[in-house]
Each structure stands twice: as structure tokens, then as C-alpha cells.
Design a protein around this motif. Structure first.
Motif, PDB file in Angstrom:
ATOM      1  N   UNK A 164      49.818  34.101  55.630  1.00 28.07           N
ATOM      2  CA  UNK A 164      48.433  33.645  55.709  1.00 28.07           C
ATOM      3  C   UNK A 164      47.524  34.729  55.156  1.00 28.07           C
ATOM      4  N   UNK A 165      46.731  34.367  54.153  1.00 29.13           N
ATOM      5  CA  UNK A 165      45.788  35.265  53.491  1.00 29.13           C
ATOM      6  C   UNK A 165      44.388  34.892  53.955  1.00 29.13           C
ATOM      7  N   UNK A 166      43.566  35.895  54.263  1.00 23.35           N
ATOM      8  CA  UNK A 166      42.213  35.607  54.718  1.00 23.35           C
ATOM      9  C   UNK A 166      41.179  36.445  54.001  1.00 23.35           C
ATOM     10  N   UNK A 167      40.178  35.783  53.414  1.00 28.94           N
ATOM     11  CA  UNK A 167      39.059  36.478  52.771  1.00 28.94           C
ATOM     12  C   UNK A 167      37.941  36.698  53.787  1.00 28.94           C
ATOM     13  N   UNK A 168      37.218  37.799  53.628  1.00 35.36           N
ATOM     14  CA  UNK A 168      35.965  37.959  54.347  1.00 35.36           C
ATOM     15  C   UNK A 168      34.907  37.085  53.670  1.00 35.36           C
ATOM     16  N   UNK A 169      33.739  36.952  54.302  1.00 32.36           N
ATOM     17  CA  UNK A 169      32.767  35.964  53.822  1.00 32.36           C
ATOM     18  C   UNK A 169      32.107  36.360  52.496  1.00 32.36           C
ATOM     19  N   UNK A 170      31.956  35.365  51.640  1.00 33.10           N
ATOM     20  CA  UNK A 170      31.406  35.534  50.288  1.00 33.10           C
ATOM     21  C   UNK A 170      29.956  36.003  50.299  1.00 33.10           C
ATOM     22  N   UNK A 171      29.139  35.478  51.205  1.00 31.40           N
ATOM     23  CA  UNK A 171      27.716  35.808  51.224  1.00 31.40           C
ATOM     24  C   UNK A 171      27.401  37.099  51.974  1.00 31.40           C
ATOM     25  N   UNK A 172      28.357  37.632  52.694  1.00 33.85           N
ATOM     26  CA  UNK A 172      28.089  38.746  53.597  1.00 33.85           C
ATOM     27  C   UNK A 172      28.432  40.096  52.957  1.00 33.85           C
ATOM     28  N   UNK A 173      28.680  41.096  53.783  1.00 33.20           N
ATOM     29  CA  UNK A 173      28.705  42.480  53.322  1.00 33.20           C
ATOM     30  C   UNK A 173      30.056  42.953  52.810  1.00 33.20           C
ATOM     31  N   UNK A 174      31.152  42.297  53.202  1.00 31.00           N
ATOM     32  CA  UNK A 174      32.474  42.888  52.971  1.00 31.00           C
ATOM     33  C   UNK A 174      33.421  42.010  52.172  1.00 31.00           C
ATOM     34  N   UNK A 176      35.724  41.223  49.555  1.00 29.57           N
ATOM     35  CA  UNK A 176      36.504  42.034  48.610  1.00 29.57           C
ATOM     36  C   UNK A 176      37.897  41.441  48.479  1.00 29.57           C
ATOM     37  N   UNK A 177      38.012  40.223  47.919  1.00 31.90           N
ATOM     38  CA  UNK A 177      39.311  39.534  47.868  1.00 31.90           C
ATOM     39  C   UNK A 177      40.365  40.265  47.050  1.00 31.90           C
ATOM     40  N   UNK A 178      39.926  41.118  46.114  1.00 35.86           N
ATOM     41  CA  UNK A 178      40.910  41.836  45.309  1.00 35.86           C
ATOM     42  C   UNK A 178      41.802  42.731  46.156  1.00 35.86           C
ATOM     43  N   UNK A 179      41.316  43.138  47.329  1.00 36.14           N
ATOM     44  CA  UNK A 179      42.115  43.999  48.195  1.00 36.14           C
ATOM     45  C   UNK A 179      43.419  43.335  48.614  1.00 36.14           C
ATOM     46  N   UNK A 180      43.372  42.019  48.763  1.00 42.05           N
ATOM     47  CA  UNK A 180      44.581  41.306  49.161  1.00 42.05           C
ATOM     48  C   UNK A 180      45.218  40.592  47.973  1.00 42.05           C
ATOM     49  N   UNK A 181      44.413  40.073  47.038  1.00 37.23           N
ATOM     50  CA  UNK A 181      44.983  39.279  45.953  1.00 37.23           C
ATOM     51  C   UNK A 181      45.697  40.130  44.918  1.00 37.23           C
ATOM     52  N   UNK A 182      45.410  41.416  44.851  1.00 39.11           N
ATOM     53  CA  UNK A 182      46.176  42.298  43.963  1.00 39.11           C
ATOM     54  C   UNK A 182      47.627  42.403  44.413  1.00 39.11           C
ATOM     55  N   UNK A 183      47.871  42.039  45.684  1.00 41.93           N
ATOM     56  CA  UNK A 183      49.233  42.079  46.224  1.00 41.93           C
ATOM     57  C   UNK A 183      49.787  40.679  46.470  1.00 41.93           C
ATOM     58  N   UNK A 200      35.990  29.376  45.014  1.00 44.80           N
ATOM     59  CA  UNK A 200      36.954  28.769  44.094  1.00 44.80           C
ATOM     60  C   UNK A 200      36.613  29.038  42.637  1.00 44.80           C
ATOM     61  N   UNK A 201      35.337  29.191  42.328  1.00 43.91           N
ATOM     62  CA  UNK A 201      34.899  29.331  40.943  1.00 43.91           C
ATOM     63  C   UNK A 201      34.789  30.783  40.491  1.00 43.91           C
ATOM     64  N   UNK A 202      35.202  31.717  41.355  1.00 45.98           N
ATOM     65  CA  UNK A 202      35.180  33.128  40.982  1.00 45.98           C
ATOM     66  C   UNK A 202      36.528  33.545  40.412  1.00 45.98           C
ATOM     67  N   UNK A 203      36.530  34.602  39.633  1.00 53.04           N
ATOM     68  CA  UNK A 203      37.754  35.120  39.030  1.00 53.04           C
ATOM     69  C   UNK A 203      38.389  36.136  39.981  1.00 53.04           C
ATOM     70  N   UNK A 204      38.947  35.613  41.079  1.00 49.31           N
ATOM     71  CA  UNK A 204      39.513  36.494  42.099  1.00 49.31           C
ATOM     72  C   UNK A 204      40.922  36.080  42.512  1.00 49.31           C
ATOM     73  N   UNK A 205      41.495  35.062  41.861  1.00 52.65           N
ATOM     74  CA  UNK A 205      42.650  34.389  42.439  1.00 52.65           C
ATOM     75  C   UNK A 205      44.002  34.930  41.989  1.00 52.65           C
ATOM     76  N   UNK A 206      44.052  35.651  40.891  1.00 51.29           N
ATOM     77  CA  UNK A 206      45.298  36.297  40.439  1.00 51.29           C
ATOM     78  C   UNK A 206      46.459  35.308  40.357  1.00 51.29           C
ATOM     79  N   UNK A 207      46.148  34.093  39.863  1.00 54.86           N
ATOM     80  CA  UNK A 207      47.206  33.106  39.681  1.00 54.86           C
ATOM     81  C   UNK A 207      47.624  32.381  40.941  1.00 54.86           C
ATOM     82  N   UNK A 208      46.848  32.474  41.985  1.00 55.87           N
ATOM     83  CA  UNK A 208      47.222  31.837  43.250  1.00 55.87           C
ATOM     84  C   UNK A 208      47.430  30.342  43.074  1.00 55.87           C
TER      85      UNK A 208
END
Length: 280
Positions: A164-174, A176-183, A200-208
Motif C-alpha cells: 500500500x502506497x500513500x501520498x501526502x496531500x496535494x494542496x498541503x505542505x508535504x 512529495x510523491x517522488x519519495x515513494x514513487x522513485x522506489x 492523476x494529471x501530474x508527472x509523478x507516477x513513474x509508470x505506475x
């Protein structure tokens, strides 16, 4: 019927319909919870998880805007389904002041927990005013952890073969999906939690490729029949409600929320979702 009687009856009929509609949207539908059931095919799902049930609970919004005893009652109903996994996809409070911490603790006594695992992420309202109060975003995960909910902040956890992968909130302070999606490892049985569908429309998915569970939307709270909701909380209006195939290997599910920003709903019943896991 003369003209005067016709006008009078039309007026009274209009007032009556308006009154009943107002009563329904304020006092009935906001508390008319629906348990929505569906299938969730996941690539690489281990055999021991086939047929297990995963429950999504979203946007409980504890605070002063509606009677949160309704959320406690909803949790009690949800517990009867005896889910194997439970995931919470953000917005635990309508934050105004520290009183919400006490209110949330009261509700969390009735937390719905999975037999195998219970995981959550934060939403924008969990960051307080203007989504910018770090002290609020620090306190709420502490409360959730004490209630048995493991909070993911741009992180992942493997529970009995489910990653299970979890992102912090997009509108808030933290955010940083690359921290988990790089792995990100496509060979695992992956499920991703994110509060805001616009990610969904951001370039953060690393082929997910796989399922992504969202909240945030509430389907605008009020939706005219056969029309789009006039007031939405996302830029991309495609991300409405329910299951959405992005045709790139990603499947979204946008939950209508069990709680409310305001105590008003029309044609958008509150929702808790129950998925049956199967191998893709």
C-alpha cells in the motif's frame, strides 16, 4: 378553476415542494449512508489475499458542521462487514480550533479496523486553516496511530503481500510523491492512496499501473439528475465519482465520502466502499 385559485394553488405547491426538497437535502440524504460493493483486480496479488475484503472510508470531517454521532453510527455499521483491510483516504476533521482534536478522539474510539491491516493518509483539511498548519498535521497522525491506523506520508507499507502506497496531500505542505514513487516496484501487488484526484494529471507516477483510491470530491455534494455537479473540488471534471479507467494501466476510484463539508446533499449519498480483492 379561476385564475386566482390557480395562482394560489401553484404558489402553495411550489412552496411545499421547496420545503420537502430542503428537508430531504438537509435532514435525510446527508445521513442516508450507502455501502457500495465492487471488485478490485490487482496484478501480482498473492493467493492468500484472493477474496479478501478491502474497505475505503473517506472524508469523515469531524467538527461542528454536522452531528458527528452519525459518523460513529456509520462506523458501527461498517464494522459488521468485518473487513480484512481498511483504508482511510483523508480529511478527518473540519478544523476550526483544538476542540476538533477532542472530537476526533471521541470518534476514533469506534474506528473501523481491518483484520489484516488498517492504513490511512492525510487530506487538505488535516492541515488546518489554508492547509498550512503543520502543528495540526502533526497532531492528527498521532491520534490516528493511537487508534490503530498506520499513517503513510509519501511512503509505502507491505501488509501480508499487499503493498500500500500513500501520498501526502496535494494542496498541503508535504506533498512529495517522488519519495515513494522513485522506489515503485511494479512486481508487487500495489494499491495507492491519494486524497486529491487532480494528482492523476501530474508527472509523478513513474509508470505506475494499478488502482488508486481517492476522496476529496464529495461529487460536489449536490448533483442535479442527469447533469454534472455544478460545484466541484477538482480541476479535472472527469474525476467525478466511482470507478474510472484512465486507459493507461491506472484505475481510479473516487469515493463520495461518508462525512460532509456542510450538512447538505442531493443525489450524492454518503458512501463507504467495500472491494473484493481478486487477481488481475
Amino acid at each position: 378553476m379561476n385564475r386566482r385559485k390557480f395562482i394560489k394553488r401553484t404558489f402553495l405547491g411550489t412552496v411545499g415542494i421547496g420545503f420537502l426538497t430542503g428537508l430531504y437535502t438537509r435532514q435525510i440524504e446527508p445521513f442516508w449512508l450507502e455501502f457500495v460493493k465492487g471488485k478490485m483486480p490487482i496484478a501480482n496479488l498473492p493467493d492468500n489475499l484472493i477474496g479478501k475484503r478491502l474497505m475505503q472510508i473517506n472524508d469523515i470531517h469531524i467538527g461542528n458542521r454536522f452531528d458527528y454521532n452519525y459518523i460513529i453510527d456509520s462506523f458501527r455499521k461498517a464494522q459488521k462487514f468485518n473487513p480484512d483491510f481498511v483504508v482511510y483516504t483523508g480529511d478527518y476533521v473540519n478544523y476550526e480550533n483544538e476542540k476538533q482534536f477532542e472530537q476526533l478522539d471521541e470518534v476514533l474510539k469506534y474506528t473501523v479496523k481491518g483484520k489484516i491491516g488498517t492504513v490511512g493518509i492525510l487530506g487538505n483539511h488535516d492541515y488546518g486553516e489554508n492547509w498550512a498548519e503543520q502543528n495540526v498535521a502533526d497532531k492528527i497522525p498521532e491520534q490516528l496511530t493511537n487508534a490503530g491506523i498506520e499513517v503513510l506520508k509519501n511512503d509505502q507499507v507491505n501488509i501480508s503481500g499487499m503493498n500500500i502506497i500513500g501520498f501526502d496531500d496535494y494542496w498541503a505542505l508535504n506533498f512529495a510523491p517522488e519519495k515513494v514513487m522513485n522506489n515503485y516496484d511494479q512486481n508487487k501487488a500495489n494499491l495507492l492512496l491519494c486524497h486529491n484526484p487532480d494528482v492523476c494529471d501530474l508527472d509523478v507516477w513513474n509508470g505506475y499501473k494499478g488502482w488508486i483510491l481517492f476522496g476529496h470530491r464529495h461529487e460536489g455534494l449536490c448533483k442535479p439528475p442527469f447533469l454534472n455537479a455544478p460545484m466541484l473540488l477538482v480541476k479535472n471534471k472527469r474525476y467525478s465519482q466511482g470507478e474510472i479507467d484512465l486507459n493507461d494501466g491506472r484505475t481510479l476510484y473516487v469515493n463520495r465520502a461518508v462525512g460532509h463539508l456542510w450538512q447538505v446533499r442531493f443525489n450524492v449519498r454518503p458512501e463507504i466502499t467495500i472491494f473484493e480483492l481478486e487477481k488481475a
